[in-house]
Design an enzyme around this catalytic site. Structure first.
Site, short mmCIF file in Angstrom:
data_model
loop_
_atom_site.label_atom_id
_atom_site.label_comp_id
_atom_site.label_asym_id
_atom_site.label_seq_id
_atom_site.Cartn_x
_atom_site.Cartn_y
_atom_site.Cartn_z
N SER A 46 9.39 20.23 -0.96
CA SER A 46 9.38 19.32 -1.00
C SER A 46 10.92 18.94 -1.68
CB SER A 46 8.94 18.88 -1.93
OG SER A 46 7.08 18.69 -1.80
N ARG B 5 6.91 16.91 -12.04
CA ARG B 5 7.67 17.76 -11.68
C ARG B 5 8.98 18.10 -13.02
NH1 ARG B 5 4.19 18.71 -8.65
NH2 ARG B 5 4.51 19.43 -6.47
N GLU C 221 13.84 17.15 -6.09
CA GLU C 221 13.18 17.31 -6.99
C GLU C 221 14.29 19.25 -6.91
OE1 GLU C 221 8.87 18.86 -5.83
OE2 GLU C 221 9.63 20.65 -5.93
P1 FAD Z 1 14.28 29.58 -9.53
O1 FAD Z 1 14.35 28.38 -7.45
O2 FAD Z 1 15.01 30.73 -9.54
O3 FAD Z 1 15.27 28.12 -9.65
C1 FAD Z 1 14.21 26.75 -9.83
C2 FAD Z 1 15.28 26.14 -11.60
O4 FAD Z 1 14.71 26.58 -12.71
C3 FAD Z 1 16.72 26.74 -11.67
O5 FAD Z 1 17.46 25.25 -12.48
C4 FAD Z 1 16.50 27.49 -12.22
O6 FAD Z 1 18.56 27.57 -12.87
C5 FAD Z 1 15.44 27.52 -13.87
N1 FAD Z 1 14.91 28.48 -14.59
C6 FAD Z 1 14.08 29.50 -13.06
N2 FAD Z 1 14.24 31.02 -13.70
C7 FAD Z 1 14.17 30.56 -15.32
C8 FAD Z 1 13.86 30.83 -16.38
N3 FAD Z 1 12.95 32.11 -16.91
N4 FAD Z 1 14.43 30.43 -17.77
C9 FAD Z 1 15.38 29.42 -17.20
N5 FAD Z 1 15.42 28.76 -16.37
C10 FAD Z 1 14.95 29.36 -15.62
N6 FAD Z 1 6.93 23.33 -6.38
C11 FAD Z 1 5.73 23.49 -6.32
O7 FAD Z 1 5.52 22.41 -7.72
N7 FAD Z 1 4.11 22.64 -5.97
C12 FAD Z 1 4.51 22.98 -4.83
O8 FAD Z 1 3.55 23.10 -4.27
C13 FAD Z 1 5.52 23.85 -4.14
N8 FAD Z 1 5.79 24.49 -3.29
C14 FAD Z 1 6.57 25.64 -2.28
C15 FAD Z 1 6.98 25.96 -1.27
C16 FAD Z 1 7.32 26.01 -0.46
C17 FAD Z 1 7.42 26.69 0.49
C18 FAD Z 1 9.09 26.34 -1.42
C19 FAD Z 1 10.57 27.18 -0.74
C20 FAD Z 1 8.99 26.11 -2.76
C21 FAD Z 1 7.83 25.31 -2.98
N9 FAD Z 1 7.96 24.39 -4.47
C22 FAD Z 1 6.29 23.92 -5.32
C23 FAD Z 1 9.10 25.24 -5.69
C24 FAD Z 1 9.78 26.53 -5.97
O9 FAD Z 1 8.18 27.40 -5.71
C25 FAD Z 1 8.99 25.91 -7.59
O10 FAD Z 1 9.84 24.74 -8.46
C26 FAD Z 1 8.95 27.09 -8.21
O11 FAD Z 1 8.73 27.25 -9.66
C27 FAD Z 1 10.81 27.96 -8.09
O12 FAD Z 1 10.31 29.56 -9.30
P2 FAD Z 1 11.82 30.18 -8.54
O13 FAD Z 1 11.37 31.06 -9.44
O14 FAD Z 1 12.14 29.91 -7.54
O15 FAD Z 1 12.75 29.27 -9.07
N1 EPU Z 2 3.14 11.80 4.70
C1 EPU Z 2 3.51 11.12 5.93
N2 EPU Z 2 4.75 12.34 6.20
C2 EPU Z 2 5.00 13.20 6.27
C3 EPU Z 2 4.13 13.86 5.28
C4 EPU Z 2 3.67 13.46 4.18
O1 EPU Z 2 3.50 10.79 6.23
O2 EPU Z 2 5.46 14.50 7.03
C5 EPU Z 2 2.39 11.34 4.25
C6 EPU Z 2 0.84 11.15 4.35
O3 EPU Z 2 0.96 9.83 3.82
C7 EPU Z 2 0.86 12.55 2.82
C8 EPU Z 2 1.01 12.56 2.37
O4 EPU Z 2 2.11 12.14 2.13
O5 EPU Z 2 -1.32 12.14 3.72
C9 EPU Z 2 1.05 13.51 1.46
O6 EPU Z 2 1.66 14.53 1.81
P1 EPU Z 2 1.19 15.95 1.23
O7 EPU Z 2 -0.30 16.23 1.47
O8 EPU Z 2 1.73 17.02 2.36
O9 EPU Z 2 1.71 15.62 0.24
P2 EPU Z 2 3.41 15.91 0.06
O10 EPU Z 2 3.58 14.24 -0.99
O11 EPU Z 2 4.23 15.39 0.67
C10 EPU Z 2 2.74 17.29 -2.71
C11 EPU Z 2 4.14 18.17 -3.39
C12 EPU Z 2 4.16 19.34 -3.12
C13 EPU Z 2 2.63 20.10 -2.89
C14 EPU Z 2 1.32 18.89 -2.27
C15 EPU Z 2 0.02 19.22 -2.48
C16 EPU Z 2 5.92 16.71 -4.70
C17 EPU Z 2 7.21 16.23 -4.26
N3 EPU Z 2 5.50 17.35 -3.36
O12 EPU Z 2 3.88 17.28 -1.41
O13 EPU Z 2 5.14 20.03 -3.90
O14 EPU Z 2 2.07 20.90 -2.54
O15 EPU Z 2 1.56 17.25 -2.95
O16 EPU Z 2 -0.44 19.02 -3.31
O17 EPU Z 2 5.55 16.40 -5.17
C18 EPU Z 2 7.11 20.97 -4.00
O18 EPU Z 2 7.18 20.31 -5.03
O19 EPU Z 2 7.77 22.19 -3.09
C19 EPU Z 2 6.33 20.83 -3.18
C20 EPU Z 2 5.55 21.68 -2.02
#
Ligand code: FAD
Ligand code: EPU
Length: 337
Positions: A237, A163, A333
């Site tokens: 997250s 991240r 994050e």
């Molecule tokens: P924004 O929220 O618009 O911006 C995020 C940051 O990046 C800001 O600081 C912004 O200034 C900067 N930025 C954006 N675009 C640019 C650009 N073109 N140039 C320079 N800076 C820029 N993330 C994960 O890694 N894994 C996941 O599994 C994951 N699951 C998610 C699930 C949900 C339901 C949600 C809501 C979010 C999740 N995220 C996850 C977080 C998010 O989707 C990512 O961080 C994504 O890359 C953000 O994209 P965005 O375009 O919305 O960025």
């Molecule tokens: N867990 C709990 N309670 C909860 C949630 C999670 O106990 O309420 C524990 C469980 O042990 C579970 C473990 O956490 O096995 C991992 O949970 P999960 O697989 O849901 O993944 P996560 O660590 O919560 C991360 C990323 C996600 C990504 C998933 C799948 C980060 C900060 N988050 O979540 O990314 O989608 O793994 O790979 O690394 C994001 O970055 O926004 C994001 C959603």
């Protein structure tokens, strides 16, 4: 280029925070960035916004919001193994994943359904289900505000980590990413190591994986666990999973025998923040319109009219209680503005 004033950003962030920006414009062409740099009448403070799925807006934005809408997908070159494709930073990430799958280009199928834009993907090196986007990125191109030109940042210059990337540190607020060149695989290397994927494929009756089946499995898992921002405001997250010394983990295990961990480098382990937060009793917590999601304690939510400040205060309380109980400091994050 139309510059709008006093615009609500409620529809442009997945938390649904209703804050205003003093100035706002949509960027559809990289050339606009040169014009903005040269225009001294525009505010010097700039905010680059993609899909708004990783930001927490806590106050009015006094400056110019640049909403990234740069589109386009172009095949650059190919060899027997790989295909290089340049993608406009304003393309929707999930749409590009689906486009790659339709063309049989492998490498990003595990990252299906992550919200946001292509241009934001390198910023925090998006990751899920055993894959990080850094492994598919060849080069990031961006407009450097101080150098006043478009520059390439090759993969090994981006300091990608969990991240993390150079765009959150040395290049923070210095670059507007305009396109990303991906190197995708013609011959897929399936990554089903994340337990839940295997189980989901079995449930789907898939015996021979394909990239489309893996994406379907990931989409099904994600949809069952994570709240859809269209229904409940959230930014995925809220915190990162902390990495702690293995020795600290062993000590914690004496008091908390069920504490989970994943290997993370030498002599360090990663602990799921969701588990730590749940153990502090926060899962399903709600006060007014802010809360902690009932299925995923790592996701803070806005049930309607919460303010960014209220979400921030809740996150502060969570950090404090986790620290008091486990002596681990959670890092956010989400980008806080
Ligand atoms: P924004 O929220 O618009 O911006 C995020 C940051 O990046 C800001 O600081 C912004 O200034 C900067 N930025 C954006 N675009 C640019 C650009 N073109 N140039 C320079 N800076 C820029 N993330 C994960 O890694 N894994 C996941 O599994 C994951 N699951 C998610 C699930 C949900 C339901 C949600 C809501 C979010 C999740 N995220 C996850 C977080 C998010 O989707 C990512 O961080 C994504 O890359 C953000 O994209 P965005 O375009 O919305 O960025
Ligand atoms: N867990 C709990 N309670 C909860 C949630 C999670 O106990 O309420 C524990 C469980 O042990 C579970 C473990 O956490 O096995 C991992 O949970 P999960 O697989 O849901 O993944 P996560 O660590 O919560 C991360 C990323 C996600 C990504 C998933 C799948 C980060 C900060 N988050 O979540 O990314 O989608 O793994 O790979 O690394 C994001 O970055 O926004 C994001 C959603």
């Amino acid at each position: 280029m139309q510059i709008l004033q006093n615009i609500s950003l409620k529809a442009y962030n997945t938390f649904g925070m209703d804050v205003h920006a003093d100035y706002y414009t949509a960027i559809t062409q990289p050339e606009q960035l040169a014009a903005i740099t040269a225009d001294a009448s525009l505010p010097a403070k700039r905010f680059v916004l993609g899909g708004g799925s990783n930001v927490l807006l806590t106050q009015s934005l006094h400056g110019l919001v640049l909403h990234n809408k740069i589109k386009g997908i172009e095949k650059i070159k190919e060899d027997d193994e790989h295909i290089w494709v340049s993608v406009g930073a304003g393309e929707v990430w999930h749409d590009f994943v689906m486009y790659a799958i339709a063309n049989h280009w492998a490498g990003i199928e595990n990252l299906a359904l992550i919200p946001g834009t292509v241009g934001a993907a390198p910023i925090q090196n998006i990751g899920a289900y055993g894959v990080e986007v850094k492994d598919a990125i060849d080069c990031v191109t961006g407009w450097h505000w101080d150098m006043k030109q478009l520059l390439p940042f090759y993969n090994d210059e981006c300091a990608f980590g969990y991240r993390d990337s150079i765009f959150k540190h040395q290049l923070k607020d210095k670059v507007f990413i305009t396109s990303v060149t991906f190197r995708l695989n013609k011959k897929p290397k399936y990554n089903t190591s994340y337990g839940a994927i295997e189980q989901e494929l079995q449930k789907m009756g898939v015996t021979e994986p394909t990239i489309a089946a893996i994406a379907d499995a990931v989409i099904a898992i994600r949809s069952s666990k994570l709240p859809n921002p269209r229904e409940i405001g959230n930014a995925g997250s809220f915190f990162k999973n902390p990495t702690i010394p293995a020795t600290q983990y062993e000590t914690l295990k004496e008091t908390f025998p069920t504490i989970p961990s994943y290997p993370a480098g030498e002599e360090t382990v990663k602990v799921p923040a969701g588990w730590l937060i749940e153990q502090c009793g926060w899962k399903g917590f709600r006060a007014g319109d802010v809360g902690v999601h009932e299925k995923q304690a790592l996701v803070l939510v806005n049930y309607g009219n919460a303010t960014g400040g209220a979400v921030w205060d809740l996150s502060d309380n969570i950090v404090k209680t986790v620290h008091d109980k486990f002596h681990i400091t959670l890092e956010r994050e989400v980008q806080v503005w």
